[in-house]
Design an enzyme around this catalytic site. Structure first.
Site, PDB file in Angstrom:
ATOM      1  N   ASP A 102     -12.302  12.161 -72.689  1.00 29.18           N
ATOM      2  CA  ASP A 102     -11.381  11.853 -71.604  1.00 29.18           C
ATOM      3  C   ASP A 102     -10.685  13.154 -71.213  1.00 29.18           C
ATOM      4  O   ASP A 102     -10.511  14.046 -72.054  1.00 29.18           O
ATOM      5  CB  ASP A 102     -10.347  10.804 -72.035  1.00 29.18           C
ATOM      6  CG  ASP A 102      -9.755  10.056 -70.848  1.00 29.18           C
ATOM      7  OD1 ASP A 102     -10.061   8.860 -70.679  1.00 29.18           O
ATOM      8  OD2 ASP A 102      -8.979  10.667 -70.072  1.00 29.18           O
TER       9      ASP A 102
ATOM     10  N   GLU B  88     -13.741   3.158 -61.381  1.00 26.45           N
ATOM     11  CA  GLU B  88     -14.746   2.536 -60.525  1.00 26.45           C
ATOM     12  C   GLU B  88     -14.684   3.073 -59.095  1.00 26.45           C
ATOM     13  O   GLU B  88     -14.385   2.334 -58.141  1.00 26.45           O
ATOM     14  CB  GLU B  88     -14.548   1.008 -60.521  1.00 26.45           C
ATOM     15  CG  GLU B  88     -15.042   0.310 -61.764  1.00 26.45           C
ATOM     16  CD  GLU B  88     -16.564   0.192 -61.817  1.00 26.45           C
ATOM     17  OE1 GLU B  88     -17.086  -0.907 -61.628  1.00 26.45           O
ATOM     18  OE2 GLU B  88     -17.234   1.225 -62.050  1.00 26.45           O
TER      19      GLU B  88
ATOM     20  N   LYS C 156     -17.924   8.981 -59.960  1.00 24.28           N
ATOM     21  CA  LYS C 156     -19.117   8.826 -60.784  1.00 24.28           C
ATOM     22  C   LYS C 156     -20.178   9.857 -60.389  1.00 24.28           C
ATOM     23  O   LYS C 156     -20.834  10.461 -61.251  1.00 24.28           O
ATOM     24  CB  LYS C 156     -19.653   7.400 -60.674  1.00 24.28           C
ATOM     25  CG  LYS C 156     -18.713   6.367 -61.309  1.00 24.28           C
ATOM     26  CD  LYS C 156     -19.320   4.987 -61.309  1.00 24.28           C
ATOM     27  CE  LYS C 156     -18.321   3.944 -61.816  1.00 24.28           C
ATOM     28  NZ  LYS C 156     -17.959   4.122 -63.232  1.00 24.28           N
TER      29      LYS C 156
ATOM     30  N   SER D 214     -19.093  -2.254 -63.052  1.00 23.93           N
ATOM     31  CA  SER D 214     -19.180  -3.710 -62.928  1.00 23.93           C
ATOM     32  C   SER D 214     -19.782  -4.139 -61.594  1.00 23.93           C
ATOM     33  O   SER D 214     -20.067  -5.323 -61.414  1.00 23.93           O
ATOM     34  CB  SER D 214     -17.790  -4.333 -63.078  1.00 23.93           C
ATOM     35  OG  SER D 214     -16.901  -3.826 -62.096  1.00 23.93           O
TER      36      SER D 214
ATOM     37  N   HIS E 265     -23.544  -3.038 -68.481  1.00 30.11           N
ATOM     38  CA  HIS E 265     -22.224  -3.563 -68.147  1.00 30.11           C
ATOM     39  C   HIS E 265     -21.694  -4.472 -69.246  1.00 30.11           C
ATOM     40  O   HIS E 265     -22.152  -5.583 -69.426  1.00 30.11           O
ATOM     41  CB  HIS E 265     -22.272  -4.327 -66.812  1.00 30.11           C
ATOM     42  CG  HIS E 265     -20.968  -4.946 -66.447  1.00 30.11           C
ATOM     43  ND1 HIS E 265     -20.851  -6.237 -65.987  1.00 30.11           N
ATOM     44  CD2 HIS E 265     -19.697  -4.450 -66.499  1.00 30.11           C
ATOM     45  CE1 HIS E 265     -19.576  -6.511 -65.765  1.00 30.11           C
ATOM     46  NE2 HIS E 265     -18.865  -5.439 -66.078  1.00 30.11           N
TER      47      HIS E 265
ATOM     48  N   ASN F 174     -20.350 -11.391 -62.669  1.00 28.77           N
ATOM     49  CA  ASN F 174     -19.282 -11.146 -61.702  1.00 28.77           C
ATOM     50  C   ASN F 174     -19.543 -11.829 -60.365  1.00 28.77           C
ATOM     51  O   ASN F 174     -18.609 -12.212 -59.655  1.00 28.77           O
ATOM     52  CB  ASN F 174     -19.055  -9.648 -61.497  1.00 28.77           C
ATOM     53  CG  ASN F 174     -18.210  -9.055 -62.613  1.00 28.77           C
ATOM     54  OD1 ASN F 174     -17.565  -9.772 -63.359  1.00 28.77           O
ATOM     55  ND2 ASN F 174     -18.224  -7.741 -62.718  1.00 28.77           N
TER      56      ASN F 174
END
Length: 319
Positions: free
Chosen positions: A36, A96, A101, A123, A143, A194
């Site tokens: 991180d 997200e 990304k 997700s 996921h 989802n």
């Protein structure tokens, strides 16, 4: 690459999902590098993992001696190069946002081994659109569901160029980690669960917004009916027991009031406007005030563990 080639796992991002992912792979015996950009996030993640492992011990799911063993498998770093430089499997669990990304995939591409597998915990995003071309055969979506260290399901989603070897390796590793991998043959936004939760949510907010039922009674209704039934029949096989003819007739019933496509339900957005976000603020649809967030999460984890331990034999059982 197959499961025997995987020794080191890099987990990128140590937020809500990243901490659970690190714990899952470390408990399965892999050396984990948790990455991180924030030292504080890494510190918090370590505390969360220790608390979670203690809960497992309290519930008799692992001996206390295993805590140090699992923790010893996890190293933390703010250096992306150190995290992925010799990683066999890289699990991305950052924010997200597709641009973020794309940026981290480009950096990872320049740093990680040529045969490393890259899996995203997104997700709903189509990460294959921003994955470097040469990484496409070794890239997939894996996921997990929160809390990742408890919920068994992992949706493994193929890209158009994802190799079968990559999919098989991910499935094998996830099973070794005591997860339940379900392969989706091609990408669709939201994947499987989802998408279903989105439709269920539409009905939930329709019923609440229009005063048909209270949040307490709605939750009681599903807990006393379709949720436990689904552990035996799932969603699809249930139609066989209802009768496909009756199910078809039900869909043709013009007297059934369909919920509107409302993406701004009042019962949800009114609470958001007030700053009532749920457990993290002490109040959402239910009131958690006067209790520490970690206490609420611990209680949730304990109950979820009890549920999944009691029904795990039903997951693969067929009627």
């Amino acid at each position: 690459m197959n499961i025997n080639d995987v020794k080191k796992v890099a987990v990128l991002g140590t937020g809500t999902m990243g901490s659970g992912l690190a714990q899952v792979f470390a408990a399965a015996g892999y050396k984990v590098q948790s990455y991180d950009i924030s030292p504080k996030a890494l510190e918090t993640s370590s505390t969360v993992i220790k608390t979670s492992l203690n809960t497992f011990v309290e519930l008799g799911l692992m001996p206390e001696s295993r805590i140090e063993e699992v923790l010893a498998n996890i190293a933390t770093t703010t250096s992306l190069e150190q995290a992925v430089g010799d990683a066999d499997l890289i699990v991305e669990a950052i924010i997200e946002k597709i641009d973020a990304k794309k940026e981290i995939y480009q950096k990872v591409d320049a740093l990680c081994p040529a045969n490393a597998v890259i899996a995203s915990n997104t997700s709903f995003l189509n990460i294959f659109e921003v994955m470097p071309e040469r990484r496409q055969p070794n890239a997939a979506i894996a996921h997990f569901f929160a809390p990742a260290h408890i919920i068994p399901l992992v949706e493994v989603v193929k890209g158009e160029k994802t190799s079968e070897e990559t999919v098989n390796m991910l499935v094998d590793i996830l099973r070794k980690a005591d997860k339940v991998p379900v392969v989706m043959e091609k990408f669709v936004p939201g994947f499987c669960i989802n998408r279903m939760q989105r439709i269920i949510g539409r009905e939930v907010f329709f019923l609440l917004d229009n005063g048909y039922i209270t949040p307490e009674n709605l939750d009681l209704a599903v807990k006393a009916s379709l949720i436990p039934r689904a552990m035996v029949l799932g969603f699809v096989q249930r139609y066989d027991f209802t009768g496909l003819d009756l199910s078809a007739m039900n869909l043709e019933n013009k007297g059934f009031l369909e919920a509107p496509h409302d993406n701004s339900p009042k019962s949800l957005f009114d609470r958001v406007k007030k700053g009532d976000y749920g457990v993290k603020t002490g109040k959402g649809f239910f009131d958690y005030s006067g209790r520490k967030m970690e206490e609420v999460l611990k209680k949730r984890d304990e109950e979820l563990i009890r549920v999944f331990e009691s029904v795990k034999d039903l997951i693969y059982k067929k009627i």
